[in-house]
Design a protein around this motif. Structure first.
Motif, PDB file in Angstrom:
ATOM      1  N   GLN A 311       9.153  19.124  -1.287  1.00 57.54           N
ATOM      2  CA  GLN A 311       9.852  20.274  -1.212  1.00 57.54           C
ATOM      3  C   GLN A 311       9.297  21.208  -0.043  1.00 57.54           C
ATOM      4  OE1 GLN A 311      13.281  21.852  -2.312  1.00 57.54           O
ATOM      5  NE2 GLN A 311      13.450  19.745  -1.672  1.00 57.54           N
ATOM      6  N   CYS A 312       7.894  21.334  -0.123  1.00 51.89           N
ATOM      7  CA  CYS A 312       7.339  22.186   0.565  1.00 51.89           C
ATOM      8  C   CYS A 312       7.146  21.698   2.152  1.00 51.89           C
ATOM      9  CB  CYS A 312       5.810  22.550   0.205  1.00 51.89           C
ATOM     10  SG  CYS A 312       4.873  20.857  -0.118  1.00 51.89           S
ATOM     11  N   ILE A 313       7.228  20.534   2.148  1.00 50.90           N
ATOM     12  CA  ILE A 313       7.215  19.898   3.603  1.00 50.90           C
ATOM     13  C   ILE A 313       8.524  20.325   4.307  1.00 50.90           C
ATOM     14  CG2 ILE A 313       7.224  17.696   4.998  1.00 50.90           C
ATOM     15  CD1 ILE A 313       5.581  16.371   3.021  1.00 50.90           C
ATOM     16  N   ASP A 314       9.715  19.973   3.653  1.00 54.77           N
ATOM     17  CA  ASP A 314      11.083  20.371   4.055  1.00 54.77           C
ATOM     18  C   ASP A 314      11.040  21.873   4.301  1.00 54.77           C
ATOM     19  OD1 ASP A 314      12.139  17.669   4.126  1.00 54.77           O
ATOM     20  OD2 ASP A 314      12.909  17.782   2.246  1.00 54.77           O
ATOM     21  N   ALA A 315      10.533  22.606   3.462  1.00 52.54           N
ATOM     22  CA  ALA A 315      10.536  24.033   3.701  1.00 52.54           C
ATOM     23  C   ALA A 315       9.807  24.561   5.066  1.00 52.54           C
ATOM     24  CB  ALA A 315      10.027  24.691   2.581  1.00 52.54           C
ATOM     25  N   CYS A 316       8.631  24.114   4.890  1.00 52.63           N
ATOM     26  CA  CYS A 316       7.632  24.523   6.260  1.00 52.63           C
ATOM     27  C   CYS A 316       8.091  23.909   7.601  1.00 52.63           C
ATOM     28  CB  CYS A 316       6.122  23.901   5.803  1.00 52.63           C
ATOM     29  SG  CYS A 316       5.157  24.453   7.136  1.00 52.63           S
ATOM     30  N   ASP A 317       8.815  22.677   7.571  1.00 51.17           N
ATOM     31  CA  ASP A 317       9.320  22.248   8.630  1.00 51.17           C
ATOM     32  C   ASP A 317      10.711  22.922   9.500  1.00 51.17           C
ATOM     33  OD1 ASP A 317       7.446  20.219   8.926  1.00 51.17           O
ATOM     34  OD2 ASP A 317       8.806  18.643   8.222  1.00 51.17           O
ATOM     35  N   ASP A 318      11.339  23.494   8.337  1.00 47.77           N
ATOM     36  CA  ASP A 318      12.379  24.011   8.673  1.00 47.77           C
ATOM     37  C   ASP A 318      12.015  25.479   9.478  1.00 47.77           C
ATOM     38  OD1 ASP A 318      15.164  25.135   8.707  1.00 47.77           O
ATOM     39  OD2 ASP A 318      14.714  26.486   7.112  1.00 47.77           O
ATOM     40  N   ILE A 319      10.897  26.069   8.919  1.00 47.10           N
ATOM     41  CA  ILE A 319      10.400  27.528   9.544  1.00 47.10           C
ATOM     42  C   ILE A 319       9.637  27.107  10.895  1.00 47.10           C
ATOM     43  CG2 ILE A 319       8.577  29.400   9.147  1.00 47.10           C
ATOM     44  CD1 ILE A 319      11.164  29.616   7.335  1.00 47.10           C
ATOM     45  N   MET A 320       9.025  25.987  10.936  1.00 50.46           N
ATOM     46  CA  MET A 320       8.334  25.610  12.292  1.00 50.46           C
ATOM     47  C   MET A 320       9.488  25.542  13.136  1.00 50.46           C
ATOM     48  SD  MET A 320       5.032  25.540  11.803  1.00 50.46           S
ATOM     49  CE  MET A 320       5.489  27.065  10.804  1.00 50.46           C
ATOM     50  N   GLU A 321      10.553  24.814  12.783  1.00 51.33           N
ATOM     51  CA  GLU A 321      11.436  24.599  13.703  1.00 51.33           C
ATOM     52  C   GLU A 321      12.285  25.761  14.382  1.00 51.33           C
ATOM     53  OE1 GLU A 321      15.781  22.329  14.108  1.00 51.33           O
ATOM     54  OE2 GLU A 321      14.627  22.096  12.493  1.00 51.33           O
ATOM     55  N   LYS A 322      12.302  26.942  13.311  1.00 51.49           N
ATOM     56  CA  LYS A 322      13.029  28.303  13.669  1.00 51.49           C
ATOM     57  C   LYS A 322      12.099  29.138  14.577  1.00 51.49           C
ATOM     58  CE  LYS A 322      15.785  28.493   9.760  1.00 51.49           C
ATOM     59  NZ  LYS A 322      16.092  29.210   8.334  1.00 51.49           N
ATOM     60  N   VAL A 323      10.614  29.065  14.409  1.00 53.35           N
ATOM     61  CA  VAL A 323       9.744  29.983  15.195  1.00 53.35           C
ATOM     62  C   VAL A 323       9.404  29.017  16.342  1.00 53.35           C
ATOM     63  CG1 VAL A 323       8.839  31.324  13.210  1.00 53.35           C
ATOM     64  CG2 VAL A 323       7.819  28.936  13.858  1.00 53.35           C
ATOM     65  N   GLY A 324       9.625  27.880  16.558  1.00 61.20           N
ATOM     66  CA  GLY A 324       9.486  27.020  17.748  1.00 61.20           C
ATOM     67  C   GLY A 324       8.003  26.439  17.721  1.00 61.20           C
ATOM     68  N   PHE A 325       7.647  26.004  16.555  1.00 59.83           N
ATOM     69  CA  PHE A 325       6.228  25.265  16.327  1.00 59.83           C
ATOM     70  C   PHE A 325       6.608  23.793  16.053  1.00 59.83           C
ATOM     71  CE2 PHE A 325       4.204  29.537  15.188  1.00 59.83           C
ATOM     72  CZ  PHE A 325       3.924  29.731  16.472  1.00 59.83           C
ATOM     73  N   GLU A 326       5.671  22.903  16.208  1.00 57.33           N
ATOM     74  CA  GLU A 326       5.741  21.617  15.979  1.00 57.33           C
ATOM     75  C   GLU A 326       5.873  21.334  14.389  1.00 57.33           C
ATOM     76  OE1 GLU A 326       6.093  18.852  17.484  1.00 57.33           O
ATOM     77  OE2 GLU A 326       6.272  19.932  19.503  1.00 57.33           O
ATOM     78  N   PRO A 327       6.528  20.643  13.884  1.00 59.09           N
ATOM     79  CA  PRO A 327       6.679  20.404  12.515  1.00 59.09           C
ATOM     80  C   PRO A 327       5.339  19.560  12.068  1.00 59.09           C
ATOM     81  CG  PRO A 327       8.096  18.910  13.329  1.00 59.09           C
ATOM     82  CD  PRO A 327       7.842  19.972  14.479  1.00 59.09           C
ATOM     83  N   GLY A 328       5.159  19.461  10.562  1.00 58.59           N
ATOM     84  CA  GLY A 328       4.040  18.898  10.262  1.00 58.59           C
ATOM     85  C   GLY A 328       2.918  19.783   9.855  1.00 58.59           C
ATOM     86  N   LEU A 329       3.108  20.975   9.557  1.00 57.17           N
ATOM     87  CA  LEU A 329       1.903  21.889   9.167  1.00 57.17           C
ATOM     88  C   LEU A 329       1.646  21.358   7.871  1.00 57.17           C
ATOM     89  CD1 LEU A 329       0.155  24.335   9.730  1.00 57.17           C
ATOM     90  CD2 LEU A 329       1.874  25.742   8.980  1.00 57.17           C
ATOM     91  N   ILE A 330       2.618  21.037   7.132  1.00 59.38           N
ATOM     92  CA  ILE A 330       2.554  20.648   5.547  1.00 59.38           C
ATOM     93  C   ILE A 330       3.142  19.105   5.793  1.00 59.38           C
ATOM     94  CG2 ILE A 330       3.129  20.588   3.144  1.00 59.38           C
ATOM     95  CD1 ILE A 330       3.231  23.707   3.558  1.00 59.38           C
ATOM     96  N   ARG A 331       2.429  18.251   5.374  1.00 57.94           N
ATOM     97  CA  ARG A 331       2.636  16.786   5.698  1.00 57.94           C
ATOM     98  C   ARG A 331       2.076  15.837   4.598  1.00 57.94           C
ATOM     99  NH1 ARG A 331      -1.507  17.994   8.435  1.00 57.94           N
ATOM    100  NH2 ARG A 331      -3.023  16.264   8.864  1.00 57.94           N
ATOM    101  N   TYR A 332       2.562  14.660   4.702  1.00 56.23           N
ATOM    102  CA  TYR A 332       2.130  13.740   3.809  1.00 56.23           C
ATOM    103  C   TYR A 332       0.630  13.039   4.861  1.00 56.23           C
ATOM    104  CZ  TYR A 332       5.217  11.886   0.137  1.00 56.23           C
ATOM    105  OH  TYR A 332       5.986  11.964  -1.055  1.00 56.23           O
ATOM    106  N   SER A 333      -0.522  13.258   4.070  1.00 53.24           N
ATOM    107  CA  SER A 333      -1.779  12.777   4.707  1.00 53.24           C
ATOM    108  C   SER A 333      -2.716  12.334   3.585  1.00 53.24           C
ATOM    109  CB  SER A 333      -2.299  14.068   5.198  1.00 53.24           C
ATOM    110  OG  SER A 333      -3.390  14.062   5.835  1.00 53.24           O
ATOM    111  N   SER A 334      -3.871  12.720   3.806  1.00 56.17           N
ATOM    112  CA  SER A 334      -5.047  12.161   2.792  1.00 56.17           C
ATOM    113  C   SER A 334      -6.259  12.971   3.127  1.00 56.17           C
ATOM    114  CB  SER A 334      -5.500  10.850   3.029  1.00 56.17           C
ATOM    115  OG  SER A 334      -6.180  10.393   4.194  1.00 56.17           O
ATOM    116  N   GLU A 335      -6.899  13.011   2.217  1.00 52.77           N
ATOM    117  CA  GLU A 335      -8.145  13.983   2.498  1.00 52.77           C
ATOM    118  C   GLU A 335      -8.983  13.432   3.677  1.00 52.77           C
ATOM    119  OE1 GLU A 335     -10.519  15.573  -0.871  1.00 52.77           O
ATOM    120  OE2 GLU A 335      -9.275  14.375  -2.263  1.00 52.77           O
TER     121      GLU A 335
END
Length: 487
Positions: A311-335
């Motif tokens: 849910q946090c990925i979807d929320a952050c990607d939505d904000i990133m799109e609105k402010v003109g930044f690339e999505p993926g600030l919060i994403r599936y990843s690993s340490e």
């Protein structure tokens, strides 16, 4: 103890302080748990819904899982439900394979295999079970919360109404919501009970009096009440307090396991305002916090309460799109990926777990395919161990227990191989009939001539011959008088 502090970038850090350095009356840290206030009282959460791409992926998976859950006790394979846990008769059916109490090895292998598979998938995919497949998440997020939003509106409206006084508007909304909750809970409870009783039996019982089958009725009523309590009140506390899985993640996860993470290198320092030349991409909008079903801040790093629900990925990607930044600030990843390295799927841990799974599956397949169609057990009947007849013959009373593990009914007979002079008298009709999937008990008298049993005991060999030609030989000690022909 651990206390919470914030560094110069505003990130929350954990600091360990020895217990002796903290007074027992010192105030506790404010951030004890996302679902608790500083005084220990519960903090009610009102997570906002963000319908991004991950939400719709999870929605599809959720509906598929619900369809499977409802269908498994209805669909029949080899004349039995796909999954039928008949505790009363101690029979457990999984996709056409029926296991009995005598199948201890097979049942043990099933449980060990399930445990190893959980460990393997956690090492590879993190807490994918919690965020995507756990019934707690599926039903709460895709059934109960949508009903709540339908009756009570958006989260900020519901929070304001809950904090306000009771009114007619508040009363009918709460009542309507709980009526629908009760319908959902009854449906889930009946489906759950069907796994133990079977749909056919359950439908018949529903048309009769509860007193006729009060045990299952109590089970259904209790299950309904627990479901209502869980999804209507306990909610995220099931994941953060009651479920032990989160506490195991420290040993189940490793640096290569899939997690939901915040890109600190890209996001920090976070902040708001027009002048952002010296700041990261995180605008500190708290959208990720407001949408989290357990109330945590994913920017504080990997936490026990994180369900990896995206849910946090979807929320952050939505904000990133609105402010003109690339999505993926919060994403599936690993340490390891967060450190700029490549994630490894093949590593010693996953190789060992995979080989262990192959071994368990292989042993299970061999044990299951070599399992006989009939399980025969012979023991001594209760009462006198032996009887000396008037003509000095010795009679041993034995009890046979035969379970028909084949899909067809059968009959069997018992004959004595050793001693060859012994005769078998069955208490009942012969041949002995055993329906498919059932166990039959019968008793026999094994009669030996005078003087056949030496020194009070002798091993007998009995042959059980089934209708299809299958035979099993059983060895059992016969008892008799210690003398050659009498007491």
């Amino acid at each position: 103890m651990e206390v919470t502090d914030r560094n110069s970038n505003g990130r929350q850090t954990q600091q360990f302080i020895p217990a002796g350095d903290v007074g027992v009356m010192d105030a506790p840290p404010e951030d004890i748990m996302a679902t608790l206030n500083a005084d220990g009282s519960r903090k009610w959460l009102y997570p906002e819904l963000n319908k991004g791409r991950w939400y719709y992926y999870r929605l599809i998976v959720a509906w598929v899982l619900v369809a499977v859950f409802v269908s498994l006790p209805i669909i029949k394979i080899n004349g039995k439900p796909a999954i039928f846990l008949d505790v009363l008769h101690r029979e457990f059916t999984f996709f056409g394979m029926t296991f009995y109490p005598t199948d201890t090895l097979l049942l043990m292998l099933l449980m060990i295999g399930a445990l190893v598979s959980v460990v393997l998938f956690t090492a590879l995919l993190g807490r994918v079970w919690c965020g995507w497949a756990c019934p707690q998440t599926v039903y709460l997020e895709f059934f109960y919360r949508p009903v709540e939003r339908l009756f009570e509106g958006k989260e900020h409206v519901r929070k304001r109404r809950d904090e306000g006084p009771w009114s007619v508007d508040k009363l009918w909304r709460k009542a309507g919501k709980h009526v629908v909750y009760l319908g959902f809970s009854l449906a889930l409870a009946h489906t759950f009970v069907a796994y133990f009783a079977g749909w056919d039996n359950l439908i018949t019982w529903m048309q009769g009096s509860p007193a006729d089958h009060w045990g299952y009725f109590v089970m259904m009523a209790g299950t309904t009440g627990l479901i209502m309590f869980d999804f209507g009140f306990f909610r995220e506390q099931m994941c953060t307090i009651a479920c032990p899985y989160a506490r195991f993640q420290s040993v189940l996860l490793d640096p290569d396991s899939l997690i939901v993470s915040y890109d600190e290198e890209r996001g920090e320092p976070r902040g708001k305002g027009k002048e952002r030349s010296d700041m990261g991409d995180c605008v500190d909008c708290y959208a990720c916090v407001r949408t989290c079903p357990t109330g945590i801040d994913i920017r504080d790093g990997l936490q026990m309460e994180c369900l990896h629900c995206t849910q946090c990925i979807d929320a952050c990607d939505d904000i990133m799109e609105k402010v003109g930044f690339e999505p993926g600030l919060i994403r599936y990843s690993s340490e390891r990926e967060d450190e700029g390295k490549s994630r490894r799927s093949v590593r010693p841990r996953t190789v060992i777990y995979s080989l262990l799974m192959v071994l368990i599956v292989s042993i299970f397949a061999i044990a299951f395919t070599t399992r006989g169609s009939y399980d025969v057990n012979v023991g001594r009947a209760s009462g006198e161990p032996f009887v000396v007849l008037p003509n000095d013959e010795v009679a041993n009373r034995l009890r046979f227990r035969v379970r028909n593990q084949s899909p067809k009914p059968t009959t069997y007979t018992v004959e004595a191989i050793e001693p060859a002079s012994a005769t078998v008298k069955v208490l009942g009709r012969t041949p002995i009939a055993v329906p498919e999937g059932e166990m039959h008990r019968t008793e026999i008298w094994l009669i030996t001539p005078p003087g056949e049993i030496k020194d009070g005991s002798q091993t007998a060999t009995l042959r059980v011959r089934f209708e299809n030609g299958t035979t099993q030989e059983m060895h059992f000690p016969l008892l008799g008088p210690s003398g050659p022909s009498g007491p």
